[in-house]
Scaffold this motif. Sequence first.
Motif, PDB file in Angstrom:
ATOM      1  N   GLN A   9     -59.616   7.694 -78.201  1.00 27.27           N
ATOM      2  CA  GLN A   9     -59.472   7.275 -79.586  1.00 27.27           C
ATOM      3  C   GLN A   9     -60.312   6.036 -79.900  1.00 27.27           C
ATOM      4  O   GLN A   9     -60.845   5.903 -80.993  1.00 27.27           O
ATOM      5  N   ASN A  10     -60.458   5.147 -78.929  1.00 22.84           N
ATOM      6  CA  ASN A  10     -61.244   3.927 -79.160  1.00 22.84           C
ATOM      7  C   ASN A  10     -62.746   4.157 -78.944  1.00 22.84           C
ATOM      8  O   ASN A  10     -63.528   3.218 -79.025  1.00 22.84           O
ATOM      9  N   HIS A  11     -63.142   5.387 -78.622  1.00 21.16           N
ATOM     10  CA  HIS A  11     -64.545   5.800 -78.454  1.00 21.16           C
ATOM     11  C   HIS A  11     -65.227   5.160 -77.243  1.00 21.16           C
ATOM     12  O   HIS A  11     -66.436   5.263 -77.102  1.00 21.16           O
ATOM     13  N   GLU A  12     -64.473   4.521 -76.369  1.00 20.73           N
ATOM     14  CA  GLU A  12     -65.074   3.811 -75.245  1.00 20.73           C
ATOM     15  C   GLU A  12     -65.096   4.610 -73.948  1.00 20.73           C
ATOM     16  O   GLU A  12     -65.744   4.204 -72.995  1.00 20.73           O
ATOM     17  N   GLU A  13     -64.374   5.720 -73.880  1.00 17.70           N
ATOM     18  CA  GLU A  13     -64.338   6.529 -72.661  1.00 17.70           C
ATOM     19  C   GLU A  13     -64.462   8.013 -72.999  1.00 17.70           C
ATOM     20  O   GLU A  13     -64.028   8.449 -74.047  1.00 17.70           O
ATOM     21  N   GLY A  49     -54.972   8.126 -76.738  1.00 23.25           N
ATOM     22  CA  GLY A  49     -54.729   7.809 -78.136  1.00 23.25           C
ATOM     23  C   GLY A  49     -53.306   7.349 -78.380  1.00 23.25           C
ATOM     24  O   GLY A  49     -52.399   7.669 -77.614  1.00 23.25           O
ATOM     25  N   VAL A  50     -53.122   6.609 -79.460  1.00 23.45           N
ATOM     26  CA  VAL A  50     -51.817   6.134 -79.905  1.00 23.45           C
ATOM     27  C   VAL A  50     -51.592   6.704 -81.300  1.00 23.45           C
ATOM     28  O   VAL A  50     -52.474   6.621 -82.161  1.00 23.45           O
ATOM     29  N   HIS A  51     -50.410   7.285 -81.523  1.00 23.47           N
ATOM     30  CA  HIS A  51     -50.107   7.924 -82.802  1.00 23.47           C
ATOM     31  C   HIS A  51     -48.767   7.452 -83.348  1.00 23.47           C
ATOM     32  O   HIS A  51     -47.978   6.830 -82.632  1.00 23.47           O
ATOM     33  N   GLU A  52     -48.519   7.786 -84.611  1.00 28.75           N
ATOM     34  CA  GLU A  52     -47.353   7.254 -85.303  1.00 28.75           C
ATOM     35  C   GLU A  52     -46.038   7.934 -84.933  1.00 28.75           C
ATOM     36  O   GLU A  52     -44.979   7.366 -85.173  1.00 28.75           O
ATOM     37  N   SER A  53     -46.099   9.127 -84.337  1.00 28.46           N
ATOM     38  CA  SER A  53     -44.848   9.834 -84.026  1.00 28.46           C
ATOM     39  C   SER A  53     -45.056  10.810 -82.869  1.00 28.46           C
ATOM     40  O   SER A  53     -46.189  11.162 -82.525  1.00 28.46           O
ATOM     41  N   ARG A  96     -67.156  22.365 -73.995  1.00 25.85           N
ATOM     42  CA  ARG A  96     -66.152  22.105 -75.012  1.00 25.85           C
ATOM     43  C   ARG A  96     -65.872  20.614 -75.070  1.00 25.85           C
ATOM     44  O   ARG A  96     -65.788  19.954 -74.031  1.00 25.85           O
ATOM     45  N   PHE A  97     -65.712  20.113 -76.278  1.00 27.23           N
ATOM     46  CA  PHE A  97     -65.545  18.683 -76.482  1.00 27.23           C
ATOM     47  C   PHE A  97     -64.433  18.458 -77.490  1.00 27.23           C
ATOM     48  O   PHE A  97     -64.346  19.167 -78.493  1.00 27.23           O
ATOM     49  N   TYR A  98     -63.554  17.480 -77.231  1.00 23.32           N
ATOM     50  CA  TYR A  98     -62.498  17.112 -78.164  1.00 23.32           C
ATOM     51  C   TYR A  98     -62.555  15.617 -78.407  1.00 23.32           C
ATOM     52  O   TYR A  98     -62.544  14.831 -77.466  1.00 23.32           O
ATOM     53  N   GLN A  99     -62.621  15.238 -79.673  1.00 27.87           N
ATOM     54  CA  GLN A  99     -62.593  13.826 -80.065  1.00 27.87           C
ATOM     55  C   GLN A  99     -61.170  13.494 -80.503  1.00 27.87           C
ATOM     56  O   GLN A  99     -60.651  14.121 -81.415  1.00 27.87           O
ATOM     57  N   MET A 100     -60.552  12.529 -79.839  1.00 28.81           N
ATOM     58  CA  MET A 100     -59.203  12.112 -80.223  1.00 28.81           C
ATOM     59  C   MET A 100     -59.232  11.600 -81.664  1.00 28.81           C
ATOM     60  O   MET A 100     -60.110  10.826 -82.027  1.00 28.81           O
ATOM     61  N   PRO A 101     -58.292  12.060 -82.504  1.00 25.74           N
ATOM     62  CA  PRO A 101     -58.283  11.621 -83.907  1.00 25.74           C
ATOM     63  C   PRO A 101     -57.842  10.165 -84.040  1.00 25.74           C
ATOM     64  O   PRO A 101     -57.118   9.649 -83.191  1.00 25.74           O
ATOM     65  N   GLU A 102     -58.285   9.531 -85.119  1.00 23.20           N
ATOM     66  CA  GLU A 102     -57.921   8.142 -85.374  1.00 23.20           C
ATOM     67  C   GLU A 102     -56.429   8.000 -85.663  1.00 23.20           C
ATOM     68  O   GLU A 102     -55.824   7.013 -85.297  1.00 23.20           O
TER      69      GLU A 102
END
Length: 103
Positions: A9-13, A49-53, A96-102
Motif C-alpha cells: 500500500q505504501n508503494h515501497e515493496e 495494507g491497512v484498511h478501515e474494517s 500477474r500483478f496486484y496493487q494494494m488499494p489506498e
Amino acid sequence: MSEVYIRSQNHEEIYTLNGSYAIKYKEFSVSKEHRIFICLSAESMYTLGVHESKERCIEVLDEIQAVCRSYLKVEGGAALMRGGMDVQPAAFTVPRFYQMPEK
C-alpha cells in the motif's frame, strides 16, 4: 500456482507470492487497525495494507484471489489460412500483478 506480484500500500515493496507464502488478515485491538500481512515465515510478517474494517480487508483478499486465478484462455478453432493447422484450446499463465488499494 504461478507467481503473483503484490505491491504494498505504501508503494515501497513488491512481494512475490508463489505458493509458499501466506497472506492473512489481523485485527489489532489496541490500535483498532485492520491489516493484511504477507507471512514469509513464522517469524517474519510484513504489512501489505491497512484498511478501515475487517470487511474491507476481506474484499481486498477476494481481489487478490481473483488475480491469483486469472489466466489467458484460447478457445481454439479453425485455422485462418487454408492449409494451416487448427488452433487447439489452451490456457496459459501470464505475469500477474496486484496493487494494494489506498483505502
